[in-house]
Design an enzyme around this catalytic site. Structure first.
Site, PDB file in Angstrom:
ATOM      1  N   GLU A 154       0.789  -1.240   0.000  1.00 32.14           N
ATOM      2  CA  GLU A 154       0.000   0.000   0.000  1.00 32.14           C
ATOM      3  C   GLU A 154       0.820   1.288   0.000  1.00 32.14           C
ATOM      4  O   GLU A 154       0.301   2.362   0.266  1.00 32.14           O
ATOM      5  CB  GLU A 154      -0.982   0.001   1.194  1.00 32.14           C
ATOM      6  CG  GLU A 154      -2.396  -0.412   0.817  1.00 32.14           C
ATOM      7  CD  GLU A 154      -2.586  -1.918   0.709  1.00 32.14           C
ATOM      8  OE1 GLU A 154      -1.587  -2.659   0.858  1.00 32.14           O
ATOM      9  OE2 GLU A 154      -3.709  -2.367   0.430  1.00 32.14           O
TER      10      GLU A 154
ATOM     11  N   TYR B 167       3.333   2.123   2.025  1.00 29.52           N
ATOM     12  CA  TYR B 167       3.896   2.534   3.319  1.00 29.52           C
ATOM     13  C   TYR B 167       5.414   2.272   3.327  1.00 29.52           C
ATOM     14  O   TYR B 167       5.970   1.750   2.353  1.00 29.52           O
ATOM     15  CB  TYR B 167       3.201   1.786   4.466  1.00 29.52           C
ATOM     16  CG  TYR B 167       1.738   2.173   4.639  1.00 29.52           C
ATOM     17  CD1 TYR B 167       1.386   3.475   4.981  1.00 29.52           C
ATOM     18  CD2 TYR B 167       0.724   1.244   4.457  1.00 29.52           C
ATOM     19  CE1 TYR B 167       0.063   3.836   5.150  1.00 29.52           C
ATOM     20  CE2 TYR B 167      -0.613   1.594   4.610  1.00 29.52           C
ATOM     21  CZ  TYR B 167      -0.938   2.889   4.961  1.00 29.52           C
ATOM     22  OH  TYR B 167      -2.249   3.254   5.131  1.00 29.52           O
TER      23      TYR B 167
ATOM     24  N   ARG C 130       2.641  -8.784   4.579  1.00 22.25           N
ATOM     25  CA  ARG C 130       1.730  -8.339   3.519  1.00 22.25           C
ATOM     26  C   ARG C 130       2.562  -7.742   2.392  1.00 22.25           C
ATOM     27  O   ARG C 130       3.139  -6.658   2.537  1.00 22.25           O
ATOM     28  CB  ARG C 130       0.711  -7.336   4.061  1.00 22.25           C
ATOM     29  CG  ARG C 130      -0.344  -7.031   3.021  1.00 22.25           C
ATOM     30  CD  ARG C 130      -1.650  -6.625   3.635  1.00 22.25           C
ATOM     31  NE  ARG C 130      -2.667  -6.500   2.587  1.00 22.25           N
ATOM     32  CZ  ARG C 130      -3.818  -5.908   2.753  1.00 22.25           C
ATOM     33  NH1 ARG C 130      -4.136  -5.411   3.931  1.00 22.25           N
ATOM     34  NH2 ARG C 130      -4.685  -5.830   1.771  1.00 22.25           N
TER      35      ARG C 130
ATOM     36  N   HIS D 176      -1.675   3.918  -1.870  1.00 21.82           N
ATOM     37  CA  HIS D 176      -2.751   4.880  -1.609  1.00 21.82           C
ATOM     38  C   HIS D 176      -2.748   6.024  -2.617  1.00 21.82           C
ATOM     39  O   HIS D 176      -3.769   6.647  -2.840  1.00 21.82           O
ATOM     40  CB  HIS D 176      -2.667   5.415  -0.181  1.00 21.82           C
ATOM     41  CG  HIS D 176      -3.097   4.394   0.836  1.00 21.82           C
ATOM     42  ND1 HIS D 176      -4.225   3.617   0.674  1.00 21.82           N
ATOM     43  CD2 HIS D 176      -2.547   4.011   2.000  1.00 21.82           C
ATOM     44  CE1 HIS D 176      -4.347   2.808   1.709  1.00 21.82           C
ATOM     45  NE2 HIS D 176      -3.344   3.019   2.529  1.00 21.82           N
TER      46      HIS D 176
ATOM     47  N   GLN E 110     -18.692   4.168   2.068  1.00 24.57           N
ATOM     48  CA  GLN E 110     -19.310   5.366   2.638  1.00 24.57           C
ATOM     49  C   GLN E 110     -19.161   5.505   4.144  1.00 24.57           C
ATOM     50  O   GLN E 110     -19.066   6.614   4.643  1.00 24.57           O
ATOM     51  CB  GLN E 110     -20.792   5.409   2.254  1.00 24.57           C
ATOM     52  CG  GLN E 110     -21.034   6.180   0.977  1.00 24.57           C
ATOM     53  CD  GLN E 110     -22.490   6.168   0.581  1.00 24.57           C
ATOM     54  OE1 GLN E 110     -22.881   5.421  -0.311  1.00 24.57           O
ATOM     55  NE2 GLN E 110     -23.303   6.974   1.220  1.00 24.57           N
TER      56      GLN E 110
HETATM   57 FE1  SF4 Z   1     -17.744  -0.120   3.908  1.00 30.99          FE
HETATM   58 FE2  SF4 Z   1     -20.009  -1.248   4.716  1.00 30.99          FE
HETATM   59 FE3  SF4 Z   1     -19.906   0.014   2.359  1.00 30.99          FE
HETATM   60 FE4  SF4 Z   1     -18.672  -2.337   2.744  1.00 30.99          FE
HETATM   61  S1  SF4 Z   1     -20.872  -1.953   2.785  1.00 30.99           S
HETATM   62  S2  SF4 Z   1     -17.818  -0.565   1.752  1.00 30.99           S
HETATM   63  S3  SF4 Z   1     -17.982  -2.123   4.839  1.00 30.99           S
HETATM   64  S4  SF4 Z   1     -19.649   0.926   4.370  1.00 30.99           S
END
Ligand code: SF4
Ligand code: NAP
Length: 666
Positions: free
Chosen positions: A160, A162, A210, A248, A335
């Site tokens: 990612e 880092y 990772r 990122h 979201q």
């Molecule tokens: Fe994030 Fe929940 Fe949307 Fe999956 S469903 S991307 S865990 S907010």
């Protein structure tokens, strides 16, 4: 997926890892109790290994000023109750060791070379040889702290973009000493870290590394160098190789809904071909079927899923018990998980309001069951009805349409957002499971709602029709008509409104349906090598134009840049996708009128006519509340939720959250 697998000295109960996620729960009041509830719930869900969010091994490696560290044994000891809670449920807990390198949002961040990251305003200081050797020791000490506190192992974050990843590729490593230049030198830092951790913690301590299986940045590693690093990491003592995809700062989407499910499986397969320790596939894997397919195809030995465990902590358990159809599927919307984290809020989940807030919800059935009518079977109504019925209320759900879903039925038409069908499937299943009486195709009137103890109004929204001369012209359609397929758009389209729905509609109009599901088409759009063999796995410029056959102009009245209000972790993808597809976005317009010539506007004080075949209204919504007002006048106990309560800024996140919380409070 459910069969055991050996990793180092551990026999794992299945092949599923809950991948590392930043939760910010550690910054909350009662942070330890919240983390115990969060992780223990996921251990009850039977993932074999849970990996924590990243802990920095020293002061320079923290992601932001509040970022957690594990270099102090006393701090590590505070985490013991979390380890014990997870182990009591039969899972292993690994602490992720993450040094943020040049992504650290702090003064004094460090990197192999002093090159600022495009996503950070701080310029890193070039590490000296002594810094590098001390940092290797910091990793070893931090792993030992985790071990002493009761963790079963660590995951060393090498992907990612880092710090460790910054050492492995010429993109960020311009050193000329023994830590830069040849691949041998660039790989020295991660190899020495793994060796030091193994030496310090002994053979029984699980060490996951990772590895970046596709950097997705110019100057990233080609597949043969990744394979070479994988072999060295195995030889240095790692038990498991997890895979990470994309830095990122990459301009290629890696986990959000526009990425097809399983898009990165072949990148994991490249790593697996190089080593004999278990290799883990990750990113955009969200169903047991897909996990099985990847495992049985031999592309990986294990599966890591992170967000799917926010959406449903019991993912593995439900699959094991034969109830995979009851899994609340992660729809990759970002979201409430990433977007919350980026706005300094604790992690959440759009489809599962309990995620990260486990201590705020109860599972005990109600002691005073009520008869509840829920009017409106969109996201808010389905969430209320299923949760209320689960807690023991007698629930009837009225939906005027002949199918459930409301606005979700429209949202799922946008490219990649057909994942919302999973939310519909889940909540429909819950309604049935908990015995909600469904009245589909029935527009509830006042008389239908007599005699209920409580009426919940979740009647949602209708598209706003702006007050504009000519808005009734035949060329005008609402977003609902376009997304539902009731109306087809022409070849030149003006989209009025540049909010979330305006962007979705524009994307819908310029995207060929195959793009959202086909990994080759996705790779072609975003300049990714489908074999993940080239440097950084790139085959072109991710932002190169991909003009659409349709000409679309998207407009808003605000002078601000269109699209600034979109989600932090997905808005850039939508904006770039529209730009690539040739969509023109205009802010600061004044609408004048619509007629046979098209949409007449003023922009920068000058009149302009957009000769559009179709003008799509994405100009917000109005609440549907008439019924609630009539019921209240009759003295009924009524609660309004979702769009009916407040149409502005309505989304499925607020709708589901309000629904579940209301049901808990009935
Ligand atoms: Fe994030 Fe929940 Fe949307 Fe999956 S469903 S991307 S865990 S907010
Ligand atoms: P929105 O984001 O509020 O956008 C409405 C748009 O209509 C704005 O561009 C607004 O901008 C314009 N508008 C409002 N009133 C108008 C009027 N009378 N005449 C002309 N233009 C008018 O709402 P939305 O796009 O309808 O989305 C609804 C909700 O769904 C949002 O809260 C959003 O979060 C969510 N959603 C999000 C996404 C996503 O993030 N990808 C996708 C879909 C939906 P001007 O006033 O400047 O013209």
């Amino acid at each position: 997926m459910l069969s055991p697998i050996r990793a180092g000295q551990h026999m794992l109960r299945n092949r599923v890892i809950m991948g590392s996620m930043h939760t910010r729960l550690e910054t909350e009041p009662d942070g330890i109790a919240k983390q115990i509830a969060f992780y223990a719930e996921r251990a009850r869900g039977e993932a074999a290994i849970l990996v924590t969010g990243g802990f920095s091994p020293n002061a320079e490696g923290i992601f932001d000023p509040e970022g957690p560290r594990i270099d102090d044994p006393k701090e590590a000891e505070n985490l013991r109750p979390i380890c014990e809670a997870v182990q009591a449920e039969g899972s292993l807990l690994c602490a992720q060791l993450l040094h943020a390198g040049r992504y650290a949002k702090i003064e004094g961040c460090v990197a192999p070379s002093p090159i600022r990251a495009p996503i950070n305003r701080y310029v890193p200081r070039e590490m000296t040889d002594a810094d590098i050797r001390r940092t290797i020791e910091d990793f070893a000490k931090s792993a030992a702290n985790a071990q002493a506190a009761g963790f079963d192992g660590v995951e060393i974050m090498g992907s990612e973009g880092y710090l460790i990843n910054e050492f492995t590729v010429p993109h960020t490593n311009k050193r000329e000493d023994e830590w830069g230049g040849s691949a041998e030198n660039r790989h020295r830092f991660p190899v020495e870290i793994v060796r030091a951790v193994r030496e310090r913690c002994g053979p029984g301590f699980l060490v996951i590394y990772r590895i970046s299986a596709a950097d997705l940045v110019e100057g990233g590693a080609p597949a043969d160098e990744i394979a070479d690093l994988a072999r060295k990491i195995e030889a240095a003592g790692a038990d498991i190789l997890n895979t990470g995809i994309g830095w990122h700062e990459a301009r290629v989407p890696t986990i959000a809904y526009p990425v097809p499910r399983g898009a990165w499986r072949k990148a994991a397969a490249n790593v697996k071909a190089a080593v004999s320790i278990p290799v883990v596939a990750s990113n955009r894997i969200n169903t047991p079927e897909l996990a099985e397919d990847i495992l049985t195809s031999g592309e990986a030995d294990m599966i890591s899923m992170a967000r799917p465990f926010l959406a449903d902590p019991h993912f593995v358990k439900k699959a094991r018990e034969g109830h995979a159809d009851e899994i609340n599927t992660c729809i990759a919307c970002n979201q409430a998980c990433l977007d919350f984290i980026f706005s300094d809020r604790p992690v959440g989940c759009l489809v599962n309001p309990r995620a990260g807030r486990e201590t705020e919800f109860r599972d005990t059935p109600t002691e005073s069951p009520k008869t509840v009518a829920v009017v409106g079977g969109g996201a808010a109504g389905m969430a209320t009805a299923s949760e209320a019925a689960r807690l023991g209320h007698d629930v009837t759900l009225f939906e005027a349409q002949d199918k459930l879903g409301g606005q979700l039925n429209l949202a799922q038409a946008a490219p990649g957002k057909d994942e919302f069908n999973e939310t519909l499937r889940y909540y429909s299943g819950q309604l049935q499971k908990h015995g909600v009486k469904l009245r589909l195709g029935q527009r509830a009137g006042l008389d239908d709602l007599n005699g209920f103890d409580h009426v919940v109004i979740s009647t949602g929204v209708t598209p706003r029709i702006p007050d504009l001369l000519g808005v009734d012209h035949p060329s005008v359609a609402t977003y609902a008509e376009i997304l539902s397929g009731a109306r087809a758009a022409g070849e030149t389209v003006a989209v009025m409104g540049a909010g979330g729905i305006g962007h979705d509609v524009a994307e819908f109009l310029v995207t060929e349906p195959a793009e959202a599901h086909n990994t080759d088409a996705f790779c072609d759009t975003w300049g990714v090598d489908p074999k993940f063999a080239t440097s950084g796995a790139l085959a072109g410029d991710p932002l190169a134009p991909k003009p659409s056959r349709r000409k679309v102009v998207m407009l808003q009245r605000k002078a601000s840049k269109p699209g600034t209000g979109l989600g932090v972790s997905t808005g850039w993808i939508l904006r770039n996708a529209l730009r690539k597809h040739g969509v023109e976005a205009l802010g600061g317009v004044v609408y004048d009128r619509i007629d046979d010539a098209g949409l007449h506007i003023m922009v920068d004080g000058a009149p302009k006519t957009i000769a559009a075949d179709t003008i799509v209204l994405c100009t917000g919504q109005e609440p549907e509340r008439a019924l609630a007002e009539d019921l209240t006048a009759r003295g009924a106990t009524v609660t309004m939720i979702g769009g009916a309560k407040e149409a502005a800024e309505l989304d499925a996140l607020r709708a589901i959250d309000e629904g579940v919380r209301l049901a808990q409070s009935l």
